[in-house]
Motif scaffolding. Sequence first.
Motif, mmCIF file in Angstrom:
data_model
loop_
_atom_site.group_PDB
_atom_site.id
_atom_site.type_symbol
_atom_site.label_atom_id
_atom_site.label_comp_id
_atom_site.label_asym_id
_atom_site.label_seq_id
_atom_site.Cartn_x
_atom_site.Cartn_y
_atom_site.Cartn_z
ATOM 1 N N ASN A 1 0.707 -1.191 0.024
ATOM 2 C CA ASN A 1 -0.159 0.044 -0.079
ATOM 3 C C ASN A 1 0.861 1.370 -0.140
ATOM 4 O O ASN A 1 1.625 1.765 0.767
ATOM 5 C CB ASN A 1 -0.912 -0.196 1.396
ATOM 6 C CG ASN A 1 -1.537 1.138 1.524
ATOM 7 O OD1 ASN A 1 -1.433 2.196 2.067
ATOM 8 N ND2 ASN A 1 -2.763 1.240 0.776
ATOM 9 N N PRO B 1 -7.668 9.865 2.096
ATOM 10 C CA PRO B 1 -8.331 8.299 1.883
ATOM 11 C C PRO B 1 -7.404 7.531 2.679
ATOM 12 O O PRO B 1 -7.508 6.512 3.159
ATOM 13 C CB PRO B 1 -8.472 8.087 0.536
ATOM 14 C CG PRO B 1 -8.650 9.759 0.052
ATOM 15 C CD PRO B 1 -7.935 10.555 0.787
ATOM 16 N N THR C 1 -7.881 7.152 6.287
ATOM 17 C CA THR C 1 -8.939 6.505 6.518
ATOM 18 C C THR C 1 -8.771 4.913 6.470
ATOM 19 O O THR C 1 -9.521 4.241 7.230
ATOM 20 C CB THR C 1 -10.146 6.976 5.497
ATOM 21 O OG1 THR C 1 -10.281 8.412 5.776
ATOM 22 C CG2 THR C 1 -11.476 6.370 6.127
ATOM 23 N N GLU C 2 -8.097 4.476 5.495
ATOM 24 C CA GLU C 2 -7.851 3.131 5.349
ATOM 25 C C GLU C 2 -6.854 2.382 6.143
ATOM 26 O O GLU C 2 -6.819 1.103 6.129
ATOM 27 C CB GLU C 2 -7.630 2.860 3.805
ATOM 28 C CG GLU C 2 -6.452 3.080 3.421
ATOM 29 C CD GLU C 2 -6.038 2.615 1.805
ATOM 30 O OE1 GLU C 2 -6.837 1.902 1.406
ATOM 31 O OE2 GLU C 2 -4.882 3.014 1.420
ATOM 32 N N GLU D 1 -8.136 -0.168 8.628
ATOM 33 C CA GLU D 1 -8.622 -1.318 7.775
ATOM 34 C C GLU D 1 -7.107 -2.416 7.250
ATOM 35 O O GLU D 1 -7.184 -3.380 7.724
ATOM 36 C CB GLU D 1 -9.288 -1.038 6.226
ATOM 37 C CG GLU D 1 -10.350 -0.301 6.658
ATOM 38 C CD GLU D 1 -11.619 -1.238 7.066
ATOM 39 O OE1 GLU D 1 -11.530 -2.435 6.494
ATOM 40 O OE2 GLU D 1 -12.589 -0.786 7.892
ATOM 41 N N THR E 1 -3.237 0.403 -4.050
ATOM 42 C CA THR E 1 -2.712 -1.147 -3.074
ATOM 43 C C THR E 1 -2.585 -1.944 -4.412
ATOM 44 O O THR E 1 -3.156 -2.162 -5.268
ATOM 45 C CB THR E 1 -3.825 -1.269 -2.188
ATOM 46 O OG1 THR E 1 -3.954 -0.370 -1.360
ATOM 47 C CG2 THR E 1 -3.434 -2.624 -1.477
ATOM 48 N N GLU F 1 -9.367 4.456 -1.619
ATOM 49 C CA GLU F 1 -9.472 3.627 -0.337
ATOM 50 C C GLU F 1 -10.114 2.303 -0.223
ATOM 51 O O GLU F 1 -11.101 2.265 -1.122
ATOM 52 C CB GLU F 1 -10.406 4.756 0.337
ATOM 53 C CG GLU F 1 -10.570 4.418 1.790
ATOM 54 C CD GLU F 1 -11.625 5.259 2.528
ATOM 55 O OE1 GLU F 1 -12.040 4.856 3.477
ATOM 56 O OE2 GLU F 1 -11.615 6.399 2.377
ATOM 57 N N GLN F 2 -9.558 1.481 0.491
ATOM 58 C CA GLN F 2 -9.738 0.015 0.478
ATOM 59 C C GLN F 2 -10.387 -0.259 1.938
ATOM 60 O O GLN F 2 -10.087 0.427 2.784
ATOM 61 C CB GLN F 2 -8.932 -0.850 0.320
ATOM 62 C CG GLN F 2 -8.135 -0.473 -1.350
ATOM 63 C CD GLN F 2 -9.041 -0.805 -2.372
ATOM 64 O OE1 GLN F 2 -9.852 -1.962 -2.543
ATOM 65 N NE2 GLN F 2 -9.203 0.229 -3.300
ATOM 66 N N THR F 3 -11.417 -1.337 1.888
ATOM 67 C CA THR F 3 -11.883 -1.937 3.022
ATOM 68 C C THR F 3 -11.062 -3.410 3.412
ATOM 69 O O THR F 3 -10.750 -3.811 2.191
ATOM 70 C CB THR F 3 -13.104 -1.961 3.220
ATOM 71 O OG1 THR F 3 -13.569 -3.014 2.268
ATOM 72 C CG2 THR F 3 -13.981 -0.534 3.014
ATOM 73 N N SER F 4 -10.975 -3.873 4.480
ATOM 74 C CA SER F 4 -10.357 -5.001 4.789
ATOM 75 C C SER F 4 -11.291 -6.227 4.069
ATOM 76 O O SER F 4 -10.828 -7.135 3.449
ATOM 77 C CB SER F 4 -10.125 -5.490 6.012
ATOM 78 O OG SER F 4 -11.517 -5.235 6.817
ATOM 79 N N GLU F 5 -12.626 -5.879 4.117
ATOM 80 C CA GLU F 5 -13.906 -6.844 3.507
ATOM 81 C C GLU F 5 -13.554 -6.884 1.992
ATOM 82 O O GLU F 5 -13.538 -8.033 1.297
ATOM 83 C CB GLU F 5 -15.040 -6.395 3.818
ATOM 84 C CG GLU F 5 -16.219 -7.270 3.460
ATOM 85 C CD GLU F 5 -17.668 -6.606 3.736
ATOM 86 O OE1 GLU F 5 -18.339 -6.489 2.871
ATOM 87 O OE2 GLU F 5 -17.840 -6.638 4.906
ATOM 88 N N GLY F 6 -13.470 -5.594 1.374
ATOM 89 C CA GLY F 6 -13.303 -5.642 -0.091
ATOM 90 C C GLY F 6 -11.861 -6.194 -0.610
ATOM 91 O O GLY F 6 -11.848 -7.056 -1.509
#
Length: 152
Positions: A46, A54, A57-58, A61, A120, A136-141
Amino acid sequence: MAKPLVSFLILSACLLLSACEKDWGVDQHGREITAAQMQGQWLLINYWAEWCGPCRTEIPELNALAESEQGLAVLGVNFDELRGEELAQAAEALGIRFRVLSDDPAERLQLSRSEVLPVTYLVDDKGVVRERLVGEQTSEGILAHLARLKGE
């Protein structure tokens, strides 16, 4: 008698070749990141910067992924090429708990410089870049992307 010798020579050659893979440099704490530590793992790399909203924010995560996912190494890279104490301070200020590379792996992985952040990359356990995720990524994504890639 020849078969054991041939097996020994092949094994020795494999061990020597794997030992020759280039290490990844040091992290924000000055600790060496060796090729052996990364071997056989998927990598999440990353790129972040202090001024990137962003990115900030990530980070939680990515921290969660780094702390919970077996077989996945989360590595950060500072877009502004901070090093040493500056890198350590920036990572601490942002609450980064995953390892941040002092040396950009772009050349090693044949990545072009991104025009946007965060970005990322998902790298498979053979060292092949499999996916570029912009924004921006989420852990779920990320876990969904990994599941898809591992299933291919």
